[in-house]
Design a protein around this motif. Sequence first.
Motif, PDB file in Angstrom:
ATOM      1  N   MET A   1       0.819  -1.200   0.000  1.00  0.00           N
ATOM      2  CA  MET A   1       0.000   0.000   0.000  1.00  0.00           C
ATOM      3  C   MET A   1       0.857   1.255   0.000  1.00  0.00           C
ATOM      4  SD  MET A   1      -1.352  -0.321   3.931  1.00  0.00           S
ATOM      5  CE  MET A   1      -1.822  -2.012   3.615  1.00  0.00           C
ATOM      6  N   GLN A   2       2.042   1.167   0.710  1.00  0.00           N
ATOM      7  CA  GLN A   2       2.884   2.344   0.732  1.00  0.00           C
ATOM      8  C   GLN A   2       3.481   2.633  -0.631  1.00  0.00           C
ATOM      9  OE1 GLN A   2       3.102  -0.278   2.567  1.00  0.00           O
ATOM     10  NE2 GLN A   2       2.341   0.412   4.519  1.00  0.00           N
ATOM     11  N   LYS A   3       3.520   1.636  -1.499  1.00  0.00           N
ATOM     12  CA  LYS A   3       4.091   1.858  -2.815  1.00  0.00           C
ATOM     13  C   LYS A   3       3.275   2.881  -3.597  1.00  0.00           C
ATOM     14  CE  LYS A   3       6.164  -2.710  -3.129  1.00  0.00           C
ATOM     15  NZ  LYS A   3       6.254  -3.966  -3.861  1.00  0.00           N
ATOM     16  N   SER A   4       2.085   3.176  -3.098  1.00  0.00           N
ATOM     17  CA  SER A   4       1.229   4.121  -3.806  1.00  0.00           C
ATOM     18  C   SER A   4       1.834   5.509  -3.885  1.00  0.00           C
ATOM     19  CB  SER A   4      -0.120   4.222  -3.099  1.00  0.00           C
ATOM     20  OG  SER A   4       0.076   4.647  -1.783  1.00  0.00           O
ATOM     21  N   ILE A   5       2.757   5.830  -2.989  1.00  0.00           N
ATOM     22  CA  ILE A   5       3.349   7.156  -3.056  1.00  0.00           C
ATOM     23  C   ILE A   5       4.043   7.353  -4.391  1.00  0.00           C
ATOM     24  CG2 ILE A   5       5.021   8.701  -2.018  1.00  0.00           C
ATOM     25  CD1 ILE A   5       2.663   8.296  -0.335  1.00  0.00           C
ATOM     26  N   ILE A   6       4.595   6.274  -4.915  1.00  0.00           N
ATOM     27  CA  ILE A   6       5.393   6.415  -6.134  1.00  0.00           C
ATOM     28  C   ILE A   6       4.549   6.884  -7.288  1.00  0.00           C
ATOM     29  CG2 ILE A   6       7.079   5.244  -7.578  1.00  0.00           C
ATOM     30  CD1 ILE A   6       7.859   5.038  -4.813  1.00  0.00           C
ATOM     31  N   ILE A   7       3.254   6.785  -7.185  1.00  0.00           N
ATOM     32  CA  ILE A   7       2.391   7.223  -8.271  1.00  0.00           C
ATOM     33  C   ILE A   7       2.591   8.674  -8.609  1.00  0.00           C
ATOM     34  CG2 ILE A   7       0.603   5.586  -7.759  1.00  0.00           C
ATOM     35  CD1 ILE A   7      -0.790   7.625  -6.138  1.00  0.00           C
ATOM     36  N   LEU A   8       3.181   9.410  -7.677  1.00  0.00           N
ATOM     37  CA  LEU A   8       3.273  10.858  -7.893  1.00  0.00           C
ATOM     38  C   LEU A   8       4.583  11.242  -8.563  1.00  0.00           C
ATOM     39  CD1 LEU A   8       1.987  11.718  -4.370  1.00  0.00           C
ATOM     40  CD2 LEU A   8       0.696  11.674  -6.467  1.00  0.00           C
TER      41      LEU A   8
ATOM     42  N   GLU B   1       9.854   7.282   0.485  1.00  0.00           N
ATOM     43  CA  GLU B   1       9.560   6.384   1.595  1.00  0.00           C
ATOM     44  C   GLU B   1       8.121   6.556   2.049  1.00  0.00           C
ATOM     45  OE1 GLU B   1      11.421   5.157   5.992  1.00  0.00           O
ATOM     46  OE2 GLU B   1      12.347   6.711   4.762  1.00  0.00           O
ATOM     47  N   ALA B   2       7.495   5.451   2.442  1.00  0.00           N
ATOM     48  CA  ALA B   2       6.132   5.505   2.967  1.00  0.00           C
ATOM     49  C   ALA B   2       5.977   4.489   4.088  1.00  0.00           C
ATOM     50  CB  ALA B   2       5.130   5.223   1.859  1.00  0.00           C
ATOM     51  N   LYS B   3       5.123   4.825   5.056  1.00  0.00           N
ATOM     52  CA  LYS B   3       4.886   3.911   6.167  1.00  0.00           C
ATOM     53  C   LYS B   3       3.433   4.006   6.595  1.00  0.00           C
ATOM     54  CE  LYS B   3       6.441   7.323   9.600  1.00  0.00           C
ATOM     55  NZ  LYS B   3       7.399   7.597  10.690  1.00  0.00           N
ATOM     56  N   THR B   4       2.917   2.887   7.090  1.00  0.00           N
ATOM     57  CA  THR B   4       1.538   2.861   7.566  1.00  0.00           C
ATOM     58  C   THR B   4       1.435   3.503   8.947  1.00  0.00           C
ATOM     59  OG1 THR B   4       1.978   0.595   8.305  1.00  0.00           O
ATOM     60  CG2 THR B   4       0.777   0.877   6.227  1.00  0.00           C
ATOM     61  N   LEU B   5       0.195   3.932   9.262  1.00  0.00           N
ATOM     62  CA  LEU B   5      -0.058   4.637  10.513  1.00  0.00           C
ATOM     63  C   LEU B   5      -1.173   3.952  11.299  1.00  0.00           C
ATOM     64  CD1 LEU B   5      -0.183   8.259   9.066  1.00  0.00           C
ATOM     65  CD2 LEU B   5       1.772   7.204  10.221  1.00  0.00           C
TER      66      LEU B   5
ATOM     67  N   PHE C   1      -1.889  -3.719  11.739  1.00  0.00           N
ATOM     68  CA  PHE C   1      -2.217  -4.877  10.907  1.00  0.00           C
ATOM     69  C   PHE C   1      -1.148  -5.181   9.862  1.00  0.00           C
ATOM     70  CE2 PHE C   1      -6.555  -3.929  12.458  1.00  0.00           C
ATOM     71  CZ  PHE C   1      -6.889  -5.200  12.921  1.00  0.00           C
ATOM     72  N   THR C   2      -0.303  -4.211   9.545  1.00  0.00           N
ATOM     73  CA  THR C   2       0.756  -4.455   8.555  1.00  0.00           C
ATOM     74  C   THR C   2       2.121  -4.603   9.202  1.00  0.00           C
ATOM     75  OG1 THR C   2       1.137  -2.087   8.204  1.00  0.00           O
ATOM     76  CG2 THR C   2      -0.500  -3.151   6.792  1.00  0.00           C
ATOM     77  N   ARG C   3       2.164  -4.692  10.528  1.00  0.00           N
ATOM     78  CA  ARG C   3       3.421  -4.842  11.267  1.00  0.00           C
ATOM     79  C   ARG C   3       4.373  -3.683  10.966  1.00  0.00           C
ATOM     80  NH1 ARG C   3       6.109  -9.487   9.426  1.00  0.00           N
ATOM     81  NH2 ARG C   3       7.553  -9.172  11.166  1.00  0.00           N
TER      82      ARG C   3
ATOM     83  N   SER D   1      17.311   0.948  -5.667  1.00  0.00           N
ATOM     84  CA  SER D   1      16.893  -0.147  -4.794  1.00  0.00           C
ATOM     85  C   SER D   1      15.480   0.087  -4.283  1.00  0.00           C
ATOM     86  CB  SER D   1      17.844  -0.295  -3.596  1.00  0.00           C
ATOM     87  OG  SER D   1      17.763   0.842  -2.750  1.00  0.00           O
ATOM     88  N   SER D   2      14.784  -1.009  -4.009  1.00  0.00           N
ATOM     89  CA  SER D   2      13.466  -0.944  -3.368  1.00  0.00           C
ATOM     90  C   SER D   2      13.494  -1.852  -2.138  1.00  0.00           C
ATOM     91  CB  SER D   2      12.359  -1.379  -4.329  1.00  0.00           C
ATOM     92  OG  SER D   2      12.551  -2.709  -4.765  1.00  0.00           O
ATOM     93  N   HIS D   3      12.915  -1.358  -1.042  1.00  0.00           N
ATOM     94  CA  HIS D   3      12.951  -2.068   0.230  1.00  0.00           C
ATOM     95  C   HIS D   3      11.525  -2.240   0.760  1.00  0.00           C
ATOM     96  CE1 HIS D   3      17.352  -0.963   1.064  1.00  0.00           C
ATOM     97  NE2 HIS D   3      17.021  -0.274  -0.009  1.00  0.00           N
ATOM     98  N   THR D   4      11.230  -3.406   1.287  1.00  0.00           N
ATOM     99  CA  THR D   4      10.006  -3.636   2.055  1.00  0.00           C
ATOM    100  C   THR D   4      10.437  -4.044   3.451  1.00  0.00           C
ATOM    101  OG1 THR D   4       8.709  -4.325   0.132  1.00  0.00           O
ATOM    102  CG2 THR D   4       7.900  -5.002   2.297  1.00  0.00           C
ATOM    103  N   ILE D   5      10.017  -3.274   4.457  1.00  0.00           N
ATOM    104  CA  ILE D   5      10.432  -3.505   5.836  1.00  0.00           C
ATOM    105  C   ILE D   5       9.192  -3.747   6.690  1.00  0.00           C
ATOM    106  CG2 ILE D   5      11.655  -2.540   7.823  1.00  0.00           C
ATOM    107  CD1 ILE D   5      13.065  -0.659   5.761  1.00  0.00           C
ATOM    108  N   ARG D   6       9.239  -4.784   7.523  1.00  0.00           N
ATOM    109  CA  ARG D   6       8.152  -5.086   8.460  1.00  0.00           C
ATOM    110  C   ARG D   6       8.737  -5.348   9.844  1.00  0.00           C
ATOM    111  NH1 ARG D   6       3.111  -7.038   6.142  1.00  0.00           N
ATOM    112  NH2 ARG D   6       3.227  -7.162   3.866  1.00  0.00           N
ATOM    113  N   GLY D   7       7.983  -4.929  10.859  1.00  0.00           N
ATOM    114  CA  GLY D   7       8.405  -5.194  12.225  1.00  0.00           C
ATOM    115  C   GLY D   7       9.468  -4.231  12.727  1.00  0.00           C
ATOM    116  N   LYS D   8       9.789  -4.367  14.016  1.00  0.00           N
ATOM    117  CA  LYS D   8      10.789  -3.528  14.653  1.00  0.00           C
ATOM    118  C   LYS D   8      11.691  -4.389  15.524  1.00  0.00           C
ATOM    119  CE  LYS D   8       7.893   0.657  14.885  1.00  0.00           C
ATOM    120  NZ  LYS D   8       7.297   1.676  15.788  1.00  0.00           N
TER     121      LYS D   8
END
Length: 268
Positions: free
Chosen positions: A1-8, A75-79, A85-87, A111-118
């Motif tokens: 879902m955060q990849k949506s930022i790239i649309i701009l 960069e984008a992150k869920t809130l 729900f997306t860790r 590069s493209s990164h997908t990061i989950r958790g802390k």
Amino acid sequence: MQKSIIILIFCLFFVCPPTIVRAVETFRSDNHPILSLVGETLLYDVSFLWFQHLAEGSLSLSEGEDPDTFLVVLEAKTLGVAAFFTRDRVEKYQTLMKIGPDGLLIPIWHSSHTIRGKGSSRREKVTRYDFDYASGQVLYQKIKDGRTYADQVYPLKQEIQLFDILSALYNLRLNFYPKLEMGAILIPTFHRKGPQDIVVTPLKEASHKDKKFFNADPLQYRILVDPEVFGTKGRDILASFDGQLRPSKGIIKNVIGLGDVHGTLRTP
């Protein structure tokens, strides 16, 4: 879902016979117009499904560690509930650029990164492309939690300049491609399966809902990209730009599992 930022990320141009990316005036590193954007950070709100502002993103440009290089970070992150729900999912795209011989900005690596958790539960997947212009090769890698599980070299045709999504964005923002009357823009991009173009045309047809979202934005475009880039069922991205050619609003169409995802530039 955060990849949506790239649309701009793209802009320009009426449909006539398609126009290939052209060379531009040669600039020295100390007077290149990219310097006017160094230090800029743009912030975005992201919405999807029936929910508003469930993610936020940023697009920034800074100088690279080496002289005459420029680092773009998207960069984008869920809130809130979405983060739970997306860790705490984060999507990050980065490109280190340099000034090519004709003035166009070209990628050194992307590069493209997908990061989950802390903390100890943090997991990261990386896809990286290194462009070695001297040897005429592109190194493609996929990395998971620090371990490389795909590593392959592809030929790079030196007579054709290739651009990733972020270097293409900044070339567009700096008006380095043909003007409106010159036709649709074909931007050569690297793909493991063969030659491919990012295609930019005016947005002439859209649903009533999409038209309402863009409202009276002066510059509205349809961009076609490979579905692999954003994890979509099709190639369509709709985007608008403001008078400063900043990515203003965008819709990434048919994101798998999410439908259409919307992004909006925050205003001061």
